[in-house]
Design a protein around this motif. Structure first.
Motif, PDB file in Angstrom:
ATOM      1  N   ALA A  20       0.834  -1.201   0.000  1.00 25.55           N
ATOM      2  CA  ALA A  20       0.000   0.000   0.000  1.00 25.55           C
ATOM      3  C   ALA A  20       0.866   1.247   0.000  1.00 25.55           C
ATOM      4  O   ALA A  20       1.864   1.326   0.741  1.00 25.55           O
ATOM      5  N   ASP A  21       0.465   2.216  -0.828  1.00 31.10           N
ATOM      6  CA  ASP A  21       1.141   3.516  -0.881  1.00 31.10           C
ATOM      7  C   ASP A  21       2.658   3.384  -0.998  1.00 31.10           C
ATOM      8  O   ASP A  21       3.435   4.010  -0.256  1.00 31.10           O
ATOM      9  N   ALA A  22       3.085   2.552  -1.929  1.00 33.18           N
ATOM     10  CA  ALA A  22       4.518   2.347  -2.160  1.00 33.18           C
ATOM     11  C   ALA A  22       5.156   3.640  -2.667  1.00 33.18           C
ATOM     12  O   ALA A  22       4.550   4.386  -3.440  1.00 33.18           O
ATOM     13  N   HIS A  23       6.384   3.887  -2.249  1.00 33.83           N
ATOM     14  CA  HIS A  23       7.091   5.049  -2.771  1.00 33.83           C
ATOM     15  C   HIS A  23       7.504   4.777  -4.214  1.00 33.83           C
ATOM     16  O   HIS A  23       7.528   3.639  -4.689  1.00 33.83           O
ATOM     17  N   ASP A  24       7.824   5.841  -4.922  1.00 33.25           N
ATOM     18  CA  ASP A  24       7.991   5.754  -6.373  1.00 33.25           C
ATOM     19  C   ASP A  24       9.106   4.814  -6.806  1.00 33.25           C
ATOM     20  O   ASP A  24       8.999   4.136  -7.835  1.00 33.25           O
ATOM     21  N   ILE A  25      10.185   4.755  -6.050  1.00 33.74           N
ATOM     22  CA  ILE A  25      11.287   3.886  -6.474  1.00 33.74           C
ATOM     23  C   ILE A  25      10.897   2.414  -6.324  1.00 33.74           C
ATOM     24  O   ILE A  25      11.379   1.557  -7.076  1.00 33.74           O
ATOM     25  N   ASN A  33       8.791   1.758  -9.437  1.00 35.37           N
ATOM     26  CA  ASN A  33       9.724   1.662 -10.558  1.00 35.37           C
ATOM     27  C   ASN A  33      10.391   0.289 -10.579  1.00 35.37           C
ATOM     28  O   ASN A  33      10.442  -0.385 -11.626  1.00 35.37           O
ATOM     29  N   SER A  34      10.859  -0.154  -9.428  1.00 33.21           N
ATOM     30  CA  SER A  34      11.565  -1.436  -9.346  1.00 33.21           C
ATOM     31  C   SER A  34      10.656  -2.604  -9.713  1.00 33.21           C
ATOM     32  O   SER A  34      11.060  -3.509 -10.460  1.00 33.21           O
ATOM     33  N   VAL A  35       9.435  -2.591  -9.202  1.00 29.31           N
ATOM     34  CA  VAL A  35       8.512  -3.699  -9.480  1.00 29.31           C
ATOM     35  C   VAL A  35       8.110  -3.713 -10.957  1.00 29.31           C
ATOM     36  O   VAL A  35       8.052  -4.777 -11.590  1.00 29.31           O
ATOM     37  N   GLN A  36       7.842  -2.542 -11.528  1.00 26.10           N
ATOM     38  CA  GLN A  36       7.486  -2.510 -12.948  1.00 26.10           C
ATOM     39  C   GLN A  36       8.634  -3.016 -13.817  1.00 26.10           C
ATOM     40  O   GLN A  36       8.397  -3.710 -14.815  1.00 26.10           O
ATOM     41  N   ARG A  37       9.856  -2.686 -13.468  1.00 24.57           N
ATOM     42  CA  ARG A  37      11.007  -3.157 -14.247  1.00 24.57           C
ATOM     43  C   ARG A  37      11.231  -4.651 -14.078  1.00 24.57           C
ATOM     44  O   ARG A  37      11.592  -5.352 -15.029  1.00 24.57           O
ATOM     45  N   ALA A  38      11.039  -5.156 -12.871  1.00 23.28           N
ATOM     46  CA  ALA A  38      11.327  -6.561 -12.597  1.00 23.28           C
ATOM     47  C   ALA A  38      10.218  -7.497 -13.056  1.00 23.28           C
ATOM     48  O   ALA A  38      10.453  -8.701 -13.241  1.00 23.28           O
ATOM     49  N   SER A  39       9.023  -6.959 -13.252  1.00 23.41           N
ATOM     50  CA  SER A  39       7.891  -7.805 -13.632  1.00 23.41           C
ATOM     51  C   SER A  39       8.097  -8.407 -15.017  1.00 23.41           C
ATOM     52  O   SER A  39       8.634  -7.765 -15.921  1.00 23.41           O
ATOM     53  N   ASP A  40       7.645  -9.634 -15.175  1.00 23.40           N
ATOM     54  CA  ASP A  40       7.633 -10.263 -16.495  1.00 23.40           C
ATOM     55  C   ASP A  40       6.408  -9.816 -17.282  1.00 23.40           C
ATOM     56  O   ASP A  40       6.455  -9.706 -18.510  1.00 23.40           O
TER      57      ASP A  40
END
Length: 405
Positions: A284-289, A292-299
């Motif tokens: 919940a309410d993750a900070h932007d980095i 960013n990290s999850v979007q990059r790491a996601s398949d």
């Protein structure tokens, strides 16, 4: 360090940057105001925060104010928002009173002496009736008005008719039979924000570890506000289907905008739903980095919305070269080219969503190919530089018509 427009030349080229500066100079003597309902949470606030800074940097005097309202006001406007997307509503005199009085109170301590006013979405819509109008007013509606609850739209339309110009995300969102005087401006992402800028693999790994995400296993994610229209519960059903066939993890990242009182309810229900479900992580309410990290790491990134305005999280993921499986509704099809940078699906067909997701998960070659095309699509269509230029052109044209030059 303060960003400047020239910092974006690597994305769009020197000539485009120069052109935008010239267009800004034409508007340097004007004072322009944006009004929306919150400074934080959701795509509108994020766009305004980034764009207002850059507009001022290129010499255009642009301000931004957010409505101040009670919890009752935001409960009413959330019901209006849902009704404009087809929900039923009991449109009582009390709801109207709360809605209209909030604009009246806000106007009593908020001076508007600008050369142009842009009002975003239904929350501040009645403001135009609270001032002695002496400048052009634009209503920028981010919501799909193609099939609204007629009672609510008839009520809101009584305020909207006073505006000089309307701006929608796409032609399909414009209210039928309302006005031909509208422009299309699509949203954008800022590639230099913390959420979208390039980051190194060790940084990504660190943030995944902090969240308990295993980078060695396939990752599916959805990043959205906690909102029933984003259908996080349907995403859970899709994940259950995929888990029967493949090993993977699901990461749900959500935020709660200050103007959306239903967010906490959706989040609480979601926590109950995932209780006991292995390999589901909710943040919940993750900070932007972290985002960013999850979007990059996601398949694969899912955007399985049931109703949608535009969904900038699609462009965010595509910019990071991550394929997206998204609903064939709202603004998502303008970002996803089916089979090229992701897949378009019927959001209510869980089996189809699962199959398309597994297609991407099963092929690293497909992931890389779609990823490259996704980033190029965003570079061409959905960066903040294009968005700024669209507004500059519209303001210049409207002020010229009003003989303000």
């Amino acid at each position: 360090m303060k960003k400047k427009l020239v910092d974006y030349r690597d994305f769009v080229g020197e000539s485009k940057i120069s052109e935008i500066y010239r267009k800004g100079t034409r508007l340097s003597k004007f004072h322009i105001l944006h009004v929306n309902s919150t400074y934080y949470g959701g795509g509108v606030a994020e766009i305004l925060r980034n764009m207002t800074l850059l507009m001022n940097e290129i010499g255009v005097d642009v301000g931004w104010r957010a409505m101040i309202g009670s919890p009752d006001f935001f409960r009413v406007t959330k019901k209006f928002h849902n009704a404009l997307q087809g929900d039923e509503i009991d449109l009582t005199d009390m709801k109207k009173k709360v809605y209209e009085e909030t604009s009246e109170e806000f106007a009593s301590f908020t001076h508007v002496d600008h050369d142009m006013v842009i009002v975003h979405d239904p929350q501040p819509l009645p403001l135009i009736t609270c001032y002695r109008k002496r400048q052009p007013w634009i209503w920028r509606c981010h919501i799909d008005l193609s099939n609204p609850n007629e009672e609510v739209w008839d009520y809101l339309k009584s305020f909207a008719v006073a505006y000089d110009q309307y701006v929608f995300q796409m032609d399909e969102f414009a209210a039928k039979g309302f006005s031909d005087e509208y422009d299309i401006i699509r949203p954008s992402i800022d590639p230099l924000t913390t959420k979208n800028t390039d980051i190194e693999d060790p940084t990504v790994e660190k943030y995944l570890n902090n969240a308990g995400i295993d980078s060695s296993r396939p990752i599916i994610s959805q990043i959205s506000r906690f909102d029933k229209w984003k259908d996080p519960f349907g995403v859970l059903e899709v994940f259950k289907i995929i888990k029967e066939e493949m090993d993977c993890q699901l990461v749900l990242i959500g935020s709660m905008a200050t103007d959306d009182p239903e967010g906490q309810e959706v989040y609480d229900r979601l926590r109950r739903e995932i209780n006991g479900m292995d390999d589901v992580i909710i943040i919940a309410d993750a900070h932007d980095i972290m985002v960013n990290s999850v979007q990059r790491a996601s398949d694969v990134v899912l955007q399985k919305s049931l109703k949608e305005g535009f969904s900038l999280t699609v462009s965010e993921a595509l910019w990071k070269e991550t394929p997206v499986v998204g609903s064939e509704i709202g603004g998502i099809p303008t970002q996803i080219i089916d089979g090229k940078n992701g897949y378009l699906v019927n959001p209510r067909d869980y089996k189809e969503v699962a199959e398309k997701t597994m297609d991407i998960l099963s092929s690293e070659t497909l992931q890389e190919k779609m990823g490259r095309k996704g980033r190029e699509r965003v570079r061409e269509k959905f960066l903040i530089t294009r968005h700024i230029e669209d507004w500059l052109d519209l303001w210049h044209n409207l002020l010229t018509e009003c003989k303000a030059f």
